[in-house]
Design an enzyme around this catalytic site. Structure first.
Site, PDB file in Angstrom:
ATOM      1  N   ASP A  91       0.843  -1.193   0.000  1.00 47.37           N
ATOM      2  CA  ASP A  91       0.000   0.000   0.000  1.00 47.37           C
ATOM      3  C   ASP A  91       0.884   1.252   0.000  1.00 47.37           C
ATOM      4  O   ASP A  91       1.820   1.348  -0.790  1.00 47.37           O
ATOM      5  CB  ASP A  91      -0.943  -0.039   1.213  1.00 47.37           C
ATOM      6  CG  ASP A  91      -2.215   0.770   0.990  1.00 47.37           C
ATOM      7  OD1 ASP A  91      -2.131   2.015   1.047  1.00 47.37           O
ATOM      8  OD2 ASP A  91      -3.272   0.165   0.762  1.00 47.37           O
ATOM      9  N   GLY A 162       8.239  -3.820   0.130  1.00 46.68           N
ATOM     10  CA  GLY A 162       7.332  -3.999  -0.992  1.00 46.68           C
ATOM     11  C   GLY A 162       8.157  -4.318  -2.223  1.00 46.68           C
ATOM     12  O   GLY A 162       9.139  -3.621  -2.498  1.00 46.68           O
ATOM     13  N   GLY A 173      12.041  -2.941  -2.769  1.00 42.56           N
ATOM     14  CA  GLY A 173      12.728  -3.620  -1.683  1.00 42.56           C
ATOM     15  C   GLY A 173      12.290  -3.202  -0.296  1.00 42.56           C
ATOM     16  O   GLY A 173      11.116  -3.325   0.052  1.00 42.56           O
ATOM     17  N   CYS A 191       1.207   1.684   5.123  1.00 45.32           N
ATOM     18  CA  CYS A 191       0.946   0.332   4.604  1.00 45.32           C
ATOM     19  C   CYS A 191      -0.542  -0.018   4.668  1.00 45.32           C
ATOM     20  O   CYS A 191      -0.919  -1.187   4.552  1.00 45.32           O
ATOM     21  CB  CYS A 191       1.773  -0.714   5.348  1.00 45.32           C
ATOM     22  SG  CYS A 191       3.544  -0.381   5.299  1.00 45.32           S
TER      23      CYS A 191
END
Length: 241
Positions: A91, A162, A173, A191
């Site tokens: 997110d 992510g 990363g 997130c």
């Protein structure tokens, strides 16, 4: 299988510039893999690890909810921050000064073909680094990244992750808060997770500033060991293609 990883420390770099650079390296590896399959050849694929610090920026993953961004365009400008919708999983998150951002661009076929194992090793790298500072980092079930005090009312995230992967090639990363200005996280629902806080290594240690170079050394050592890889330092001014 090539287990050498070319390591570049790029200093502070604009997010879009770093994203474009990642895409170039990502495409380079994919092109080699596609050519190998088409021509039935066996050209070795390279691996890269970039460490970067970004100016204030918010990024929203492809499955993210725009409602988790709490600022409008004018408010972003007033805070000196930029915003990008990007092609990683996850997110919304924040990057900025005092945060160590790492982008491994690896051909996982050089190591193992398991994206879940890949994420768990990135988490383990941070957990082992925290342990060297006497801090017990851990995982939170169903929530990628590294957390403290999971299962208590004081649960807080210290490292967000992510990634994107295609044909076993990775990009994007991790973002490890070391001396981060946590106030910037107040402008988002980090997130997309409500009711959990964010922290930084300096806050947990009760110091004004942690030596980031020493943190990087520890991260790199654990990264190389966990991936059973050799890190080869590449000067940022050297064109690596």
């Amino acid at each position: 299988m090539n287990k050498t990883i070319q390591f570049l420390e790029l200093g502070q770099m604009d997010y879009k510039e770093a994203w474009d650079y990642q895409e170039q390296l990502f495409k380079e590896i994919l092109d080699i893999k596609i050519a190998n399959r088409r021509e039935e050849s066996a050209t070795e694929t390279p691996n890269y690890l970039l460490l970067i610090e970004h100016p204030h920026v918010y990024t929203l993953g492809k499955s993210g909810d725009m409602a988790n961004m709490l600022l409008n365009e004018k408010q972003l400008e007033a805070k000196g921050a930029s915003f990008y919708k990007i092609n990683r999983g996850g997110d919304i998150t924040y990057h900025g000064p005092g945060q160590i951002v790492g982008y491994p661009i690896l051909d996982l076929e050089n190591f193992f073909t398991d994206i879940h194992k890949y994420l768990r090793l990135l988490e383990e790298m941070v957990i082992l680094t925290l342990a060297e500072y006497g801090i017990a980092g851990t995982r939170s079930e169903g929530e990628t990244g590294v957390w403290l005090d999971v299962g208590t009312p004081f649960a807080r995230k210290i490292c967000a992750m992510g990634v994107r992967a295609s044909r076993w090639v990775t990009m994007h990363g991790f973002a490890f808060n070391v001396n981060a200005d946590l106030g910037y996280f107040d402008n988002i629902i980090p997130c997309g997770i409500r009711g959990k806080a964010v922290t930084s290594l300096n806050v947990e240690l009760g110091v004004e500033k942690v030596n980031e170079d020493k943190v990087k050394e520890k991260l790199l050592n654990h990264f190389a060991n966990l991936f059973e890889a050799e890190l080869r330092i590449v000067d940022r001014n050297v064109h690596i293609f």
